[in-house]
Design a protein around this motif. Structure first.
Motif, PDB file in Angstrom:
ATOM      1  N   VAL A 218      -1.815  10.017   4.603  1.00  0.00           N
ATOM      2  CA  VAL A 218      -1.798   9.000   3.649  1.00  0.00           C
ATOM      3  C   VAL A 218      -3.048   8.229   3.201  1.00  0.00           C
ATOM      4  CG1 VAL A 218      -0.430   6.597   2.926  1.00  0.00           C
ATOM      5  CG2 VAL A 218       0.709   8.485   4.318  1.00  0.00           C
ATOM      6  N   VAL A 219      -3.308   8.231   1.885  1.00  0.00           N
ATOM      7  CA  VAL A 219      -4.729   7.734   1.652  1.00  0.00           C
ATOM      8  C   VAL A 219      -4.346   6.561   0.479  1.00  0.00           C
ATOM      9  CG1 VAL A 219      -6.936   8.291   0.730  1.00  0.00           C
ATOM     10  CG2 VAL A 219      -5.646  10.035   1.765  1.00  0.00           C
ATOM     11  N   GLY A 220      -5.168   5.471   0.813  1.00  0.00           N
ATOM     12  CA  GLY A 220      -5.167   4.325  -0.387  1.00  0.00           C
ATOM     13  C   GLY A 220      -6.125   4.325  -1.350  1.00  0.00           C
ATOM     14  N   ALA A 221      -5.787   3.947  -2.646  1.00  0.00           N
ATOM     15  CA  ALA A 221      -7.015   3.812  -3.274  1.00  0.00           C
ATOM     16  C   ALA A 221      -6.765   2.402  -4.033  1.00  0.00           C
ATOM     17  CB  ALA A 221      -6.912   4.767  -4.379  1.00  0.00           C
ATOM     18  N   PRO A 222      -7.133   1.403  -3.593  1.00  0.00           N
ATOM     19  CA  PRO A 222      -6.806   0.213  -3.874  1.00  0.00           C
ATOM     20  C   PRO A 222      -7.282  -0.620  -5.367  1.00  0.00           C
ATOM     21  CG  PRO A 222      -8.245  -0.073  -2.237  1.00  0.00           C
ATOM     22  CD  PRO A 222      -8.061   1.530  -2.322  1.00  0.00           C
ATOM     23  N   ASP A 223      -8.260   0.266  -5.665  1.00  0.00           N
ATOM     24  CA  ASP A 223      -8.856  -0.191  -7.073  1.00  0.00           C
ATOM     25  C   ASP A 223      -8.239   0.783  -8.203  1.00  0.00           C
ATOM     26  OD1 ASP A 223     -10.144  -2.490  -6.626  1.00  0.00           O
ATOM     27  OD2 ASP A 223     -11.693  -1.507  -5.665  1.00  0.00           O
ATOM     28  N   GLY A 234      -3.494  -0.687  -7.586  1.00  0.00           N
ATOM     29  CA  GLY A 234      -3.608   0.083  -6.531  1.00  0.00           C
ATOM     30  C   GLY A 234      -2.573   1.142  -6.317  1.00  0.00           C
ATOM     31  N   VAL A 235      -2.892   2.334  -5.833  1.00  0.00           N
ATOM     32  CA  VAL A 235      -1.951   3.195  -5.613  1.00  0.00           C
ATOM     33  C   VAL A 235      -2.260   3.959  -4.396  1.00  0.00           C
ATOM     34  CG1 VAL A 235      -1.532   5.957  -6.613  1.00  0.00           C
ATOM     35  CG2 VAL A 235      -2.443   4.069  -8.138  1.00  0.00           C
ATOM     36  N   VAL A 236      -1.153   4.565  -3.639  1.00  0.00           N
ATOM     37  CA  VAL A 236      -1.437   5.268  -2.354  1.00  0.00           C
ATOM     38  C   VAL A 236      -0.700   6.441  -2.556  1.00  0.00           C
ATOM     39  CG1 VAL A 236      -0.122   5.523   0.023  1.00  0.00           C
ATOM     40  CG2 VAL A 236      -0.994   3.241  -1.014  1.00  0.00           C
ATOM     41  N   TYR A 237      -1.468   7.449  -2.025  1.00  0.00           N
ATOM     42  CA  TYR A 237      -1.399   8.912  -2.265  1.00  0.00           C
ATOM     43  C   TYR A 237      -0.829   9.510  -0.920  1.00  0.00           C
ATOM     44  CZ  TYR A 237      -3.943   8.411  -6.663  1.00  0.00           C
ATOM     45  OH  TYR A 237      -4.420   8.134  -7.857  1.00  0.00           O
ATOM     46  N   VAL A 238       0.292  10.493  -1.268  1.00  0.00           N
ATOM     47  CA  VAL A 238       0.571  11.139   0.145  1.00  0.00           C
ATOM     48  C   VAL A 238       0.586  12.700   0.026  1.00  0.00           C
ATOM     49  CG1 VAL A 238       2.876  11.613   1.520  1.00  0.00           C
ATOM     50  CG2 VAL A 238       2.898   9.485   0.260  1.00  0.00           C
ATOM     51  N   PHE A 239      -0.004  13.346   1.081  1.00  0.00           N
ATOM     52  CA  PHE A 239      -0.447  14.714   0.873  1.00  0.00           C
ATOM     53  C   PHE A 239       0.595  15.277   2.074  1.00  0.00           C
ATOM     54  CE2 PHE A 239      -3.752  12.428  -0.736  1.00  0.00           C
ATOM     55  CZ  PHE A 239      -4.268  13.220  -1.792  1.00  0.00           C
ATOM     56  N   ASP A 240       0.912  16.619   1.894  1.00  0.00           N
ATOM     57  CA  ASP A 240       1.506  17.366   2.951  1.00  0.00           C
ATOM     58  C   ASP A 240       0.789  18.743   3.102  1.00  0.00           C
ATOM     59  OD1 ASP A 240       3.807  15.990   3.361  1.00  0.00           O
ATOM     60  OD2 ASP A 240       5.201  17.301   2.359  1.00  0.00           O
ATOM     61  N   ARG A 241       0.406  18.890   4.627  1.00  0.00           N
ATOM     62  CA  ARG A 241      -0.282  19.924   4.921  1.00  0.00           C
ATOM     63  C   ARG A 241       0.682  21.193   5.451  1.00  0.00           C
ATOM     64  NH1 ARG A 241      -5.217  20.499   9.365  1.00  0.00           N
ATOM     65  NH2 ARG A 241      -5.574  22.670   9.159  1.00  0.00           N
ATOM     66  N   ASP A 242       0.117  22.350   4.735  1.00  0.00           N
ATOM     67  CA  ASP A 242       1.006  23.500   5.160  1.00  0.00           C
ATOM     68  C   ASP A 242      -0.159  24.664   5.798  1.00  0.00           C
ATOM     69  OD1 ASP A 242       2.547  25.827   5.797  1.00  0.00           O
ATOM     70  OD2 ASP A 242       3.339  25.952   3.746  1.00  0.00           O
ATOM     71  N   ASP A 262      -4.063  -6.479  -7.704  1.00  0.00           N
ATOM     72  CA  ASP A 262      -3.132  -6.739  -6.548  1.00  0.00           C
ATOM     73  C   ASP A 262      -3.724  -5.949  -5.307  1.00  0.00           C
ATOM     74  OD1 ASP A 262      -1.152  -8.573  -7.476  1.00  0.00           O
ATOM     75  OD2 ASP A 262       0.161  -6.897  -7.919  1.00  0.00           O
ATOM     76  N   ARG A 263      -4.426  -4.847  -5.777  1.00  0.00           N
ATOM     77  CA  ARG A 263      -5.084  -3.800  -4.481  1.00  0.00           C
ATOM     78  C   ARG A 263      -4.196  -3.324  -3.459  1.00  0.00           C
ATOM     79  NH1 ARG A 263      -9.596  -4.790  -1.832  1.00  0.00           N
ATOM     80  NH2 ARG A 263     -10.588  -3.004  -2.889  1.00  0.00           N
ATOM     81  N   PHE A 264      -2.806  -3.143  -4.210  1.00  0.00           N
ATOM     82  CA  PHE A 264      -2.093  -2.290  -3.137  1.00  0.00           C
ATOM     83  C   PHE A 264      -2.690  -1.009  -2.676  1.00  0.00           C
ATOM     84  CE2 PHE A 264       1.064   1.433  -3.320  1.00  0.00           C
ATOM     85  CZ  PHE A 264       1.685   0.811  -2.364  1.00  0.00           C
ATOM     86  N   GLY A 265      -2.555  -0.522  -1.364  1.00  0.00           N
ATOM     87  CA  GLY A 265      -3.290   0.437  -0.967  1.00  0.00           C
ATOM     88  C   GLY A 265      -4.785  -0.085  -0.186  1.00  0.00           C
TER      89      GLY A 265
END
Length: 326
Positions: A218-223, A234-242, A262-265
């Protein structure tokens, strides 16, 4: 002192600044190797007041014994060693961010130090110093945030002021590494960017989190923002690894009350099983609160869907700039 990117052979010394030495490096590979033959034990401390980058054992509910002071083998002025920390579930692998370390003569590129605790004793050794591959830029602040899997064998590093390829300045990036402790090899698995984090100052990588198995990141990008949302929602990104493939599977926004800045993330956390994600929106507000009181948003994962569960607020964070969730 200066760190050189590439293969790093480090002589590890701890607890005595007079023993710190330079490093020799080659740029032939991104693996990092440590010289095991010159390990030095950490000094042991009995003081409970020692708090500077120190390692503690817990014995009982309220008694903490300072077992060691951990320092990097190559440090310079204002390297910010200890800016962020992560450790394995058993406490034997320690990841330390130094987001203003100088690399190849460039300022504030950043570096990450990987340490291993030896057996059940009070000695740590430096496994290696990690620098980012892929053209990391000066002032990228690699190492500002770190997170690792439960076994410490996989870790992710945020570089929120980095830019990848043609992305503009401060768009941000995150780097994923594997650690093979049997050979002291650290390999860069991939570089993460967000699908919407391609604007200047999105600051993707401002916070990172990882599930226990290392397969969800999970990686946050608040701006950052997803159109048509306002700037810096703000946006939060979710990644899966295989295997060695890491795929972006979701972009999360606030569950309610999206406003500009609001700077979510700004902060993120994930449960061990990867099925619940929390993110702080430090400038968000809730009913009855002032501007920038701060809110934490909770999400549950079902398959590749992330369902908004609700918000968490602090009982004393209703005032202006309470910033709950920071």
């Amino acid at each position: 002192n200066n760190i050189t990117a590439g293969v790093i052979t480090a002589t590890s010394y701890y607890g005595d600044a007079s023993n710190l030495t330079g490093i020799t490096a080659s740029t032939a590979s991104k693996s990092i190797v440590s010289d095991k033959s010159t390990q030095s034990s950490l000094a042991e401390y009995a003081s409970h007041s020692e708090t500077s980058n120190s390692a503690y054992d817990i014995s009982g509910i309220s008694t903490y014994t300072n077992t060691a002071v951990v320092v990097g083998s190559v440090l310079g002025s204002n390297y910010n060693y200890g800016e962020d920390l992560a450790c394995s579930a058993d406490g034997k692998i320690l990841i330390v961010g130094a987001d203003e370390a100088h690399v190849d003569g460039a300022s504030d590129i950043g570096a990450v130090y990987v340490h291993e605790r030896i057996g059940i004793g009070n000695s740590f050794r430096e496994v290696g110093i990690v620098t980012a591959g892929g053209g990391v830029q000066p002032f990228s602040r690699f190492g500002q945030k770190v997170a690792c899997s439960a076994d410490g064998r996989t870790f992710v590093v945020g570089a929120p002021f980095d830019e990848i390829g043609s992305n503009p300045s401060d768009s941000g990036a995150a780097y994923v590494f594997d650690l093979d402790i049997s050979t002291d090899t650290i390999s860069q698995v991939g570089i993460l960017t967000g699908s919407y984090a391609g604007d200047s100052s999105d600051k993707f990588g401002s916070c990172v989190a990882m599930s226990a198995d290392g397969k969800t990141i999970v990686v946050g990008a608040p701006d950052d923002e997803i159109p048509p949302s306002s700037n810096s929602v703000g946006v939060v990104y979710v990644f899966d690894r295989d295997g060695d493939t890491i795929t972006e599977i979701a972009q999360l926004e606030q569950g309610t009350g999206k406003d500009s800045a609001d700077r979510f993330g700004t902060s993120v956390a994930i449960s061990a099983d990867g099925k619940r994600i929390y993110s702080g929106a430090v400038n968000d507000e809730f009913s009855g609160s002032f501007f920038s009181a701060g809110v934490v948003h909770a999400f549950d994962r079902v398959g590749n869907n992330f369902n908004f569960v609700g918000i968490i607020t602090a009982s004393y964070a209703a005032g202006n700039t309470g910033q709950s969730g920071f």
